[in-house]
Design a protein around this motif. Structure first.
Motif, PDB file in Angstrom:
ATOM      1  N   TYR A  82       0.836  -1.203   0.000  1.00 49.44           N
ATOM      2  CA  TYR A  82       0.000   0.000   0.000  1.00 49.44           C
ATOM      3  C   TYR A  82       0.872   1.255   0.000  1.00 49.44           C
ATOM      4  O   TYR A  82       0.617   2.203  -0.756  1.00 49.44           O
ATOM      5  N   ALA A  83       1.902   1.259   0.842  1.00 49.28           N
ATOM      6  CA  ALA A  83       2.793   2.414   0.926  1.00 49.28           C
ATOM      7  C   ALA A  83       3.499   2.657  -0.407  1.00 49.28           C
ATOM      8  O   ALA A  83       3.669   3.797  -0.849  1.00 49.28           O
ATOM      9  N   HIS A  84       3.881   1.585  -1.059  1.00 44.99           N
ATOM     10  CA  HIS A  84       4.577   1.718  -2.342  1.00 44.99           C
ATOM     11  C   HIS A  84       3.660   2.255  -3.429  1.00 44.99           C
ATOM     12  O   HIS A  84       4.071   3.074  -4.257  1.00 44.99           O
ATOM     13  N   ALA A  85       2.414   1.823  -3.436  1.00 38.57           N
ATOM     14  CA  ALA A  85       1.465   2.250  -4.470  1.00 38.57           C
ATOM     15  C   ALA A  85       0.934   3.657  -4.243  1.00 38.57           C
ATOM     16  O   ALA A  85       0.457   4.313  -5.182  1.00 38.57           O
ATOM     17  N   ASN A  86       1.015   4.148  -3.004  1.00 42.38           N
ATOM     18  CA  ASN A  86       0.436   5.443  -2.684  1.00 42.38           C
ATOM     19  C   ASN A  86       1.455   6.469  -2.180  1.00 42.38           C
ATOM     20  O   ASN A  86       1.101   7.620  -1.929  1.00 42.38           O
ATOM     21  N   GLY A  87       2.697   6.063  -2.035  1.00 46.64           N
ATOM     22  CA  GLY A  87       3.717   6.954  -1.492  1.00 46.64           C
ATOM     23  C   GLY A  87       3.927   8.189  -2.336  1.00 46.64           C
ATOM     24  O   GLY A  87       3.838   8.149  -3.568  1.00 46.64           O
ATOM     25  N   ARG A  88       4.252   9.294  -1.678  1.00 45.16           N
ATOM     26  CA  ARG A  88       4.463  10.574  -2.356  1.00 45.16           C
ATOM     27  C   ARG A  88       5.904  11.064  -2.242  1.00 45.16           C
ATOM     28  O   ARG A  88       6.265  12.062  -2.873  1.00 45.16           O
ATOM     29  N   VAL A  89       6.688  10.379  -1.442  1.00 49.60           N
ATOM     30  CA  VAL A  89       8.082  10.763  -1.238  1.00 49.60           C
ATOM     31  C   VAL A  89       8.967   9.633  -1.747  1.00 49.60           C
ATOM     32  O   VAL A  89       8.617   8.450  -1.620  1.00 49.60           O
ATOM     33  N   VAL A  90      10.123   9.980  -2.316  1.00 55.60           N
ATOM     34  CA  VAL A  90      11.002   9.000  -2.945  1.00 55.60           C
ATOM     35  C   VAL A  90      11.322   7.826  -2.031  1.00 55.60           C
ATOM     36  O   VAL A  90      11.265   6.668  -2.433  1.00 55.60           O
ATOM     37  N   GLU A  91      11.660   8.086  -0.761  1.00 56.61           N
ATOM     38  CA  GLU A  91      12.056   7.010   0.124  1.00 56.61           C
ATOM     39  C   GLU A  91      10.925   6.013   0.387  1.00 56.61           C
ATOM     40  O   GLU A  91      11.169   4.885   0.801  1.00 56.61           O
ATOM     41  N   GLU A  92       9.675   6.420   0.117  1.00 55.00           N
ATOM     42  CA  GLU A  92       8.540   5.541   0.344  1.00 55.00           C
ATOM     43  C   GLU A  92       8.333   4.534  -0.771  1.00 55.00           C
ATOM     44  O   GLU A  92       7.673   3.511  -0.571  1.00 55.00           O
ATOM     45  N   ILE A  93       8.909   4.805  -1.943  1.00 57.28           N
ATOM     46  CA  ILE A  93       8.683   3.885  -3.063  1.00 57.28           C
ATOM     47  C   ILE A  93       9.971   3.331  -3.670  1.00 57.28           C
ATOM     48  O   ILE A  93       9.927   2.425  -4.492  1.00 57.28           O
ATOM     49  N   MET A  94      11.117   3.865  -3.276  1.00 60.12           N
ATOM     50  CA  MET A  94      12.392   3.410  -3.854  1.00 60.12           C
ATOM     51  C   MET A  94      12.722   2.000  -3.394  1.00 60.12           C
ATOM     52  O   MET A  94      12.183   1.493  -2.411  1.00 60.12           O
ATOM     53  N   ALA A  95      13.641   1.358  -4.115  1.00 54.86           N
ATOM     54  CA  ALA A  95      14.167   0.065  -3.701  1.00 54.86           C
ATOM     55  C   ALA A  95      15.368   0.321  -2.791  1.00 54.86           C
ATOM     56  O   ALA A  95      16.368   0.894  -3.236  1.00 54.86           O
ATOM     57  N   PRO A  96      15.306  -0.082  -1.514  1.00 50.92           N
ATOM     58  CA  PRO A  96      16.425   0.182  -0.606  1.00 50.92           C
ATOM     59  C   PRO A  96      17.618  -0.737  -0.836  1.00 50.92           C
ATOM     60  O   PRO A  96      18.728  -0.433  -0.409  1.00 50.92           O
ATOM     61  N   GLU A  97      17.393  -1.864  -1.533  1.00 57.71           N
ATOM     62  CA  GLU A  97      18.497  -2.772  -1.830  1.00 57.71           C
ATOM     63  C   GLU A  97      19.206  -2.245  -3.080  1.00 57.71           C
ATOM     64  O   GLU A  97      18.655  -2.302  -4.176  1.00 57.71           O
ATOM     65  N   VAL A  98      20.402  -1.733  -2.893  1.00 64.60           N
ATOM     66  CA  VAL A  98      21.135  -1.124  -4.000  1.00 64.60           C
ATOM     67  C   VAL A  98      22.345  -1.977  -4.363  1.00 64.60           C
ATOM     68  O   VAL A  98      23.164  -2.297  -3.504  1.00 64.60           O
ATOM     69  N   TYR A  99      22.431  -2.329  -5.624  1.00 63.33           N
ATOM     70  CA  TYR A  99      23.620  -3.005  -6.136  1.00 63.33           C
ATOM     71  C   TYR A  99      24.537  -1.928  -6.719  1.00 63.33           C
ATOM     72  O   TYR A  99      24.112  -1.125  -7.547  1.00 63.33           O
ATOM     73  N   TRP A 100      25.761  -1.895  -6.260  1.00 65.40           N
ATOM     74  CA  TRP A 100      26.695  -0.869  -6.706  1.00 65.40           C
ATOM     75  C   TRP A 100      28.043  -1.519  -6.986  1.00 65.40           C
ATOM     76  O   TRP A 100      28.274  -2.682  -6.694  1.00 65.40           O
ATOM     77  N   VAL A 101      28.949  -0.713  -7.549  1.00 63.82           N
ATOM     78  CA  VAL A 101      30.248  -1.248  -7.917  1.00 63.82           C
ATOM     79  C   VAL A 101      31.310  -0.182  -7.672  1.00 63.82           C
ATOM     80  O   VAL A 101      31.041   1.015  -7.740  1.00 63.82           O
ATOM     81  N   GLU A 102      32.512  -0.623  -7.339  1.00 60.85           N
ATOM     82  CA  GLU A 102      33.632   0.295  -7.147  1.00 60.85           C
ATOM     83  C   GLU A 102      34.152   0.794  -8.508  1.00 60.85           C
ATOM     84  O   GLU A 102      34.145   0.058  -9.491  1.00 60.85           O
ATOM     85  N   ALA A 103      34.629   2.019  -8.529  1.00 60.17           N
ATOM     86  CA  ALA A 103      35.118   2.608  -9.778  1.00 60.17           C
ATOM     87  C   ALA A 103      36.288   1.830 -10.362  1.00 60.17           C
ATOM     88  O   ALA A 103      36.453   1.759 -11.585  1.00 60.17           O
ATOM     89  N   ASP A 104      37.123   1.242  -9.509  1.00 62.14           N
ATOM     90  CA  ASP A 104      38.300   0.518  -9.987  1.00 62.14           C
ATOM     91  C   ASP A 104      38.048  -0.978 -10.160  1.00 62.14           C
ATOM     92  O   ASP A 104      38.991  -1.737 -10.408  1.00 62.14           O
ATOM     93  N   ALA A 105      36.793  -1.396 -10.063  1.00 62.64           N
ATOM     94  CA  ALA A 105      36.460  -2.810 -10.256  1.00 62.64           C
ATOM     95  C   ALA A 105      36.589  -3.177 -11.733  1.00 62.64           C
ATOM     96  O   ALA A 105      36.357  -2.338 -12.616  1.00 62.64           O
TER      97      ALA A 105
END
Length: 236
Positions: A82-105
């Motif tokens: 419900y929060a994801h479908a009705n959220g009005r602020v980015v943190e309410e609908i974003m995916a908190p699991e972030v895949y990232w990489v190092e610049a020198d990888a």
């Protein structure tokens, strides 16, 4: 090749406290399918993508479930949906699991990460600081540069072309070394011999085409069915 060699250093991002309307404008106006999300300290805390706007109450596409589905999922999951479908602020609908990489990888590591998790872009960090984004389009641009630079490679003699093809051929686990040989004349390559699959035919042609100096590849291979020994395809 490292990630920093081809990443996009100009990062368009949003704050976790931003209104989703602002985020949507940024994505639509800039042609971004996803944006990194940072907090007030500039730390990476999430990722906002087009997928986060698919199931929205405004468009009537929020998930709907039967009574039994709701019962099995439980109130916690239903509340999150419900929060994801009705959220009005980015943190309410974003995916908190972030895949990232190092610049020198190594670039290979980044591509494996994108492939295994099915993501289109990766935030790039250097000492914990967001310094860029690596996207599929960055990979495409890098590939295009290399292809165009290969097209301008110095033409070499037939003997060197054959030696290079034989060298590449010997490295491939799929290559039928005992039944296929290569002949080269004036930059034109003849692929001769016997193979047992059309996939091998395609791979051999691609291998030869990628060698600098090759102007044309002639397919003179015969395909034989591996179990019966029957000829499936003969040279044209």
């Amino acid at each position: 090749m490292k990630v920093r060699d081809i990443m996009s250093p100009k990062v368009q991002l949003v704050r976790d406290t931003d209104n989703i309307g602002k985020a949507m404008h940024l994505m639509l106006d800039g042609g971004f399918s996803g944006l990194p999300v940072v907090n007030s300290e500039g730390a990476l805390v999430g990722m906002l993508t087009e997928g986060d706007f698919i199931r929205r109450a405004e468009t009537g596409t929020a998930k709907r479930r039967s009574f039994w589905q709701e019962f099995l999922l439980g109130p916690d999951r239903l509340a999150r949906d419900y929060a994801h479908a009705n959220g009005r602020v980015v943190e309410e609908i974003m995916a908190p699991e972030v895949y990232w990489v190092e610049a020198d990888a190594p670039l290979e590591h980044a591509v494996a990460l994108m492939d295994s998790h099915g993501v289109k872009r990766l935030p790039v960090l250097d000492a914990g600081r967001l310094v860029g984004v690596l996207s599929r389009s960055d990979l495409m641009r890098a590939c295009l540069r290399l292809i165009e630079s290969d097209n301008g490679a110095t033409v070499v003699g037939d003997a060197l072309i054959k030696a290079r093809i034989d060298e590449l051929f010997a490295r491939q686990p799929w290559a039928p070394r005992e039944t296929v040989h290569v002949e080269v004349a004036r930059g034109e390559v003849d692929l001769c011999g016997v193979i047992t699959s059309e996939s091998t035919r395609d791979a051999l042609r691609v291998l030869a085409e990628n060698v600098p100096g090759v102007v044309k590849v002639h397919d003179k291979l015969t395909t034989i069915e591996s179990m019966s020994g029957c000829i499936v395809r003969t040279p044209v």
